[in-house]
Design a protein around this motif. Sequence first.
Motif, PDB file in Angstrom:
ATOM      1  N   ALA A 183     -13.242  -5.113  -1.713  1.00  0.00           N
ATOM      2  CA  ALA A 183     -13.904  -5.578  -1.726  1.00  0.00           C
ATOM      3  C   ALA A 183     -13.245  -6.769  -0.289  1.00  0.00           C
ATOM      4  N   HIS A 184     -12.689  -8.132  -1.087  1.00  0.00           N
ATOM      5  CA  HIS A 184     -11.770  -8.681  -0.968  1.00  0.00           C
ATOM      6  C   HIS A 184     -10.137  -7.521  -0.301  1.00  0.00           C
ATOM      7  N   THR A 185      -9.545  -7.303  -1.136  1.00  0.00           N
ATOM      8  CA  THR A 185      -8.873  -6.082  -1.129  1.00  0.00           C
ATOM      9  C   THR A 185      -9.691  -4.665  -1.968  1.00  0.00           C
ATOM     10  N   ALA A 186      -8.738  -4.070  -2.353  1.00  0.00           N
ATOM     11  CA  ALA A 186      -9.084  -2.917  -3.043  1.00  0.00           C
ATOM     12  C   ALA A 186      -8.715  -3.052  -4.752  1.00  0.00           C
ATOM     13  N   ASP A 214      -8.956  -8.363   3.805  1.00  0.00           N
ATOM     14  CA  ASP A 214      -7.637  -7.802   3.846  1.00  0.00           C
ATOM     15  C   ASP A 214      -7.878  -6.440   3.971  1.00  0.00           C
ATOM     16  N   VAL A 215      -8.214  -5.500   5.413  1.00  0.00           N
ATOM     17  CA  VAL A 215      -8.739  -4.053   5.635  1.00  0.00           C
ATOM     18  C   VAL A 215      -7.087  -2.994   5.069  1.00  0.00           C
ATOM     19  N   GLU A 216      -5.829  -3.581   5.518  1.00  0.00           N
ATOM     20  CA  GLU A 216      -4.664  -2.706   5.245  1.00  0.00           C
ATOM     21  C   GLU A 216      -4.442  -3.175   3.930  1.00  0.00           C
ATOM     22  N   SER A 217      -5.040  -3.156   3.388  1.00  0.00           N
ATOM     23  CA  SER A 217      -5.059  -3.148   1.513  1.00  0.00           C
ATOM     24  C   SER A 217      -6.930  -3.146   0.679  1.00  0.00           C
ATOM     25  N   GLY A 218      -7.258  -2.225   1.472  1.00  0.00           N
ATOM     26  CA  GLY A 218      -8.517  -1.470   0.675  1.00  0.00           C
ATOM     27  C   GLY A 218      -9.918  -2.522   0.999  1.00  0.00           C
ATOM     28  N   GLY A 219      -9.617  -3.729   2.339  1.00  0.00           N
ATOM     29  CA  GLY A 219     -10.936  -3.910   1.321  1.00  0.00           C
ATOM     30  C   GLY A 219     -11.915  -3.897   2.590  1.00  0.00           C
ATOM     31  N   SER A 220     -12.967  -4.275   2.531  1.00  0.00           N
ATOM     32  CA  SER A 220     -14.092  -3.793   3.512  1.00  0.00           C
ATOM     33  C   SER A 220     -15.303  -4.140   3.531  1.00  0.00           C
ATOM     34  N   ARG A 312     -11.915  -4.470  12.946  1.00  0.00           N
ATOM     35  CA  ARG A 312     -10.961  -3.152  12.218  1.00  0.00           C
ATOM     36  C   ARG A 312     -11.439  -2.589  11.148  1.00  0.00           C
ATOM     37  N   ASP A 313     -12.180  -3.013   9.966  1.00  0.00           N
ATOM     38  CA  ASP A 313     -12.717  -2.109   9.446  1.00  0.00           C
ATOM     39  C   ASP A 313     -14.101  -1.728   9.517  1.00  0.00           C
ATOM     40  N   LEU A 314     -14.808  -1.988  10.374  1.00  0.00           N
ATOM     41  CA  LEU A 314     -15.995  -0.726  10.870  1.00  0.00           C
ATOM     42  C   LEU A 314     -15.756   0.607  11.977  1.00  0.00           C
TER      43      LEU A 314
END
Length: 319
Positions: A183-186, A214-220, A312-314
């Motif tokens: 979500a926000h992170t992993a 925070d896409v770099e930390s697993g967020g989406s 970045r996510d998509l």
Amino acid sequence: MTVTRSGLTSCGRALAVLTTPWAPVVAYAQAPTLSTGDPSERVIELRVQDVRPGVHVIAGAGGNVVVWSGADGLVLVDTGLAKSAAALVDAVTRISTAPVKFVIITHGHADHVGGNEAFAHKGAVVIGHESLREHGGQDPAAPAANAEASAITLASRPVLTTMDAFALHLNGDRLDAVHVADAHTASDIVVRWNDADVVALGDIYWSGQYPYIDVESGGSLAGMVAAVEGTLARSNARTVVVPGHGAVSNRAELAAYRDMLVAVGRKVREAVETGMGIEDILGTRPTAEFDSKFGRPGAIVAPEEFVRSVYRDLASRNR
């Protein structure tokens, strides 16, 4: 303790009482420990809001902090920034002098875990997602270049961890803490009080403003929407919704936030699928219809930064 007409006390703290549509708010301002006597010196001001009997929200320490008090002791959800720890300890003590038994952290960002060590030294047990220990104490939920990506000290790391969910039965209520993936992170955890009908979402929800994913930390984006949808499904018009940042909220405002996430995400996804780059997408202003509500001046996350995180996510999933 004597309060003068200006609201200043002999110990350098200020006390003011405000009112909101929800409940009284008490604002505490604590001068830094090492004061130079300069009146322009920055003061940490904490605002304490009573949202349900035994449930308070403290704003101003970094991310929002929830204090659950009762006959069985205190439980905190998040602890703000390290530089606010002393002021937070003081504000919690004003709510109740009972010991803090548990600290639950919604994720690993520094503005939510900075006070962990202060409360752990006082005997609190820190609880969080397993990943916050797997990374050897380094905050996995902040990019290395981020100024707040400092290592979580050994005393700040969770000593009880979960990969899924747990419950606390205290103070005549049941607290459920559930991990929501990506979500926000992993490593996000959503906390709900069943009888009080309060839910704390951490940085999955930013009240009245755009979120940082925070896409770099697993967020989406999909994980953010799924977590919000799950909360909406278990909420009603009475539910108190506590965001990671911003004012205490409700189901209707959370639903509007969900609608914004979905609408902006759809626009960015369609643009990505046509091959547009981020600069071209920003030129189309995909948040324009929501900026008056979520893009207020001075917000932590600007509309452009939100769009960049969605991109970045998509874009990474469209390769």
